[in-house]
Design a protein around this motif. Structure first.
Motif, PDB file in Angstrom:
ATOM      1  N   LEU A 131       0.841  -1.204   0.000  1.00 14.40           N
ATOM      2  CA  LEU A 131       0.000   0.000   0.000  1.00 14.40           C
ATOM      3  C   LEU A 131       0.876   1.255   0.000  1.00 14.40           C
ATOM      4  O   LEU A 131       0.603   2.210  -0.741  1.00 14.40           O
ATOM      5  N   CYS A 132       1.926   1.239   0.815  1.00 11.90           N
ATOM      6  CA  CYS A 132       2.852   2.384   0.874  1.00 11.90           C
ATOM      7  C   CYS A 132       3.506   2.625  -0.484  1.00 11.90           C
ATOM      8  O   CYS A 132       3.623   3.779  -0.936  1.00 11.90           O
ATOM      9  N   LEU A 133       3.950   1.554  -1.135  1.00 14.85           N
ATOM     10  CA  LEU A 133       4.593   1.688  -2.450  1.00 14.85           C
ATOM     11  C   LEU A 133       3.643   2.305  -3.469  1.00 14.85           C
ATOM     12  O   LEU A 133       4.003   3.238  -4.192  1.00 14.85           O
ATOM     13  N   VAL A 134       2.403   1.805  -3.506  1.00 14.18           N
ATOM     14  CA  VAL A 134       1.414   2.305  -4.473  1.00 14.18           C
ATOM     15  C   VAL A 134       1.085   3.768  -4.203  1.00 14.18           C
ATOM     16  O   VAL A 134       1.075   4.605  -5.123  1.00 14.18           O
ATOM     17  N   LEU A 135       0.829   4.111  -2.928  1.00 16.06           N
ATOM     18  CA  LEU A 135       0.451   5.493  -2.595  1.00 16.06           C
ATOM     19  C   LEU A 135       1.606   6.462  -2.799  1.00 16.06           C
ATOM     20  O   LEU A 135       1.395   7.600  -3.222  1.00 16.06           O
ATOM     21  N   CYS A 136       2.836   6.025  -2.500  1.00 17.38           N
ATOM     22  CA  CYS A 136       4.002   6.892  -2.727  1.00 17.38           C
ATOM     23  C   CYS A 136       4.140   7.227  -4.212  1.00 17.38           C
ATOM     24  O   CYS A 136       4.372   8.386  -4.583  1.00 17.38           O
ATOM     25  N   ILE A 137       3.990   6.207  -5.071  1.00 14.56           N
ATOM     26  CA  ILE A 137       4.071   6.432  -6.519  1.00 14.56           C
ATOM     27  C   ILE A 137       2.939   7.350  -6.968  1.00 14.56           C
ATOM     28  O   ILE A 137       3.143   8.283  -7.755  1.00 14.56           O
ATOM     29  N   LEU A 138       1.731   7.111  -6.426  1.00 16.15           N
ATOM     30  CA  LEU A 138       0.565   7.924  -6.773  1.00 16.15           C
ATOM     31  C   LEU A 138       0.778   9.391  -6.398  1.00 16.15           C
ATOM     32  O   LEU A 138       0.498  10.298  -7.192  1.00 16.15           O
ATOM     33  N   VAL A 139       1.317   9.628  -5.196  1.00 18.98           N
ATOM     34  CA  VAL A 139       1.541  11.000  -4.725  1.00 18.98           C
ATOM     35  C   VAL A 139       2.660  11.675  -5.527  1.00 18.98           C
ATOM     36  O   VAL A 139       2.548  12.847  -5.890  1.00 18.98           O
ATOM     37  N   ILE A 140       3.731  10.929  -5.812  1.00 13.23           N
ATOM     38  CA  ILE A 140       4.843  11.502  -6.590  1.00 13.23           C
ATOM     39  C   ILE A 140       4.351  11.915  -7.982  1.00 13.23           C
ATOM     40  O   ILE A 140       4.605  13.039  -8.432  1.00 13.23           O
TER      41      ILE A 140
END
Length: 495
Positions: free
Chosen positions: A422-431
């Motif tokens: 979840l952290c990986l997906v959201l970090c990419i989404l936010v970036i």
């Protein structure tokens, strides 16, 4: 000074001077700053009451999983400057190199940004005093705190974080009384949740934009991983801090956004203009004023000044320890690994102060250079979070693959692999979601300003791989054994 001082082999060691209460407050204080006191208003104006609450809730959940990932690794290998070392040990030495230098660079520049902000805040009371004087005073104070001892840093952060926590508790009490009409003279209730397009405004794109605001608000929570190397009892204090922070994030952030949204309609122009340059329209100030507290602006200005100094103080600590860790890992000159008798890595502290000072001077002498430096550090926090998530994902997979039992871990993150994924997906989404309009309009200058930190990290990563011929470490060869000695990391580059 003799390099063998403090029992640290050739380079010296930091001292474990942080108590459990210090670690808990540093973890909490790291995620309560100007982002909550000021930017929370703009989040509500962009996405509406429930849109802002939704974004902050999911970002809060992501940060919790991130903290548990960091906690599992930090209790297994408690070291100063931790997550760059974890990237090196559990993924690829080149990633550790890139993550470490990227994070050091970010916080060194953030210190300069914060001392500039401190001067802006002081102008509220003393507008005729040149702002560089306040910035210079702030930098000297922060340098002095960090030069004394890690306990001095911990104690300072404890009390500054406590001021922020007490302010939020008072704010929530006053806000609730105002909503019910006990203060402020009339009942408000939840009518502002149905004004015009509320409770959701702007749909998913608006919520995504608030994800970015919320992400910046939560940055600094990863400091608990850096403190692990100087905590007196990291196996107990780090998990305790992480578990406490989850409930405090929900309590402080979610309830704070709810109170602001209930009292101030999302259509208010005051919310749109929220910034540290105008404390009078901080949503906290507005709520206190609605309740009839005349001195609200001065009180909130003092709290925001405390918050800015706290951020700069934490930034100086984080960047100093990261440079120290980079030295111990063989990624920076060995000089930066030397410590004074009080356990402070003084060469790392001096180098960080010089970079912060030069960045601050550039804000006066060359505003364009300063803008690029600040832009270059903009996404660093999210990149660091990405590194933590991928390190933990590989650590746990290697741990199980090598036949270990989770009971061997002093603390283990829940809901694996959902948390780090979840952290990986959201970090990419936010970036990616930082500035989508720049891509839509092919505005290359805006794209470069917004995303410059991404190619910088990639350059660091691939340059190190090219020079050292490193490879991603196979799961069966990752060293997952518990470790308490920082000098073990230096072996990574000598294999």
């Amino acid at each position: 000074m003799d390099e063998n001082e403090n029992g640290g082999g050739n380079i010296g060691q930091v001292k474990r001077g942080l108590k459990a209460r210090h670690v808990s407050m540093i973890a909490l204080g790291g995620c309560i700053g100007t982002g909550l006191f000021v930017a929370s208003g703009s989040a509500i104006s962009k996405a509406g009451p429930l849109g802002a609450l939704t974004a902050y809730f999911f970002m809060g959940m992501m940060v919790y999983f991130l903290m548990t990932s960091l906690g599992e690794m930090a209790t297994n290998m408690p070291i100063s400057g931790s997550f760059a070392a974890y990237s090196a040990k559990y993924v690829d030495p080149a990633l550790g190199f890139a993550m470490g230098w990227n994070y050091w660079f970010n916080w060194a520049i953030t210190v300069a940004v914060d001392i500039s902000t401190a001067a802006l805040v002081m102008a509220f009371w003393l507008p005729n005093v040149p702002q560089w004087i306040w910035s210079a005073i702030a930098l000297v104070i922060i340098l002095a705190i960090n030069a004394m001892s890690v306990r001095a840093f911990g104690e300072t952060e404890f009390w500054m974080s406590l001021i922020k926590v007490v302010t939020i508790i008072i704010f929530l009490a006053v806000g609730c009384l105002t909503i019910f009409g006990i203060m402020g003279g009339h009942f408000i209730g939840l009518r502002n949740f149905s004004v015009k397009q509320a409770p959701f405004v702007g749909g998913f794109p608006a919520i995504l934009s608030v994800f970015v605001v919320a992400g910046f608000s939560f940055q600094g929570t990863e400091l608990v991983g850096i403190t692990a190397g100087e905590s007196q009892d990291p196996q107990h204090s780090v998990p305790k801090a992480i578990n406490e922070v989850f409930w405090r994030i929900i309590l402080f952030y979610i309830l704070t956004i709810f109170v602001i949204a209930a009292i101030i309609p999302y259509t208010s122009h005051s919310l749109l203009g929220s910034s540290t340059t105008d404390i009078a329209i901080s949503p906290f100030t507005l709520v206190f004023q609605r309740a009839g507290l005349a001195a609200a602006a001065s009180v909130m200005n003092a709290v925001i000044l405390t918050s800015v100094i706290s951020s700069a103080n934490s930034g100086m600590y984080a960047s100093t320890r990261m440079l120290y860790s980079l030295s111990n890992s063989g990624y920076a000159p060995r000089t930066f690994g030397k410590t004074a008798p009080n356990g402070i890595p003084y060469y790392s502290l001096i180098a960080t102060t010089v970079v912060s000072l030069l960045t601050f001077i550039s804000s006066i002498a060359g505003p364009k250079i300063y803008m690029w430096l600040v832009a270059a550090s903009g996404l660093t926090g999210f990149i660091a979070w990405f590194g933590i998530a991928i390190s933990h994902y590989r650590f746990r997979r290697a741990f199980i693959k090598q036949g270990h039992d989770l009971k061997e871990l002093k603390y283990h993150a829940k809901l694996f692999p959902f948390g780090p994924l979840l952290c990986l997906v959201l970090c990419i989404l936010v970036i990616v979601g930082q500035n989508p309009s720049a891509f839509m309009h092919f505005d290359w200058q805006q794209i470069l300003v917004t995303y410059i930190s991404v190619p910088l990290v990639l350059i660091l990563y691939f340059a190190y791989k090219w020079k050292k011929h490193t490879k991603i470490i196979p799961l069966e060869k990752i060293d997952v054994s518990p470790s308490h000695e920082e000098e073990n990391l230096s072996k990574l580059n000598n294999k």
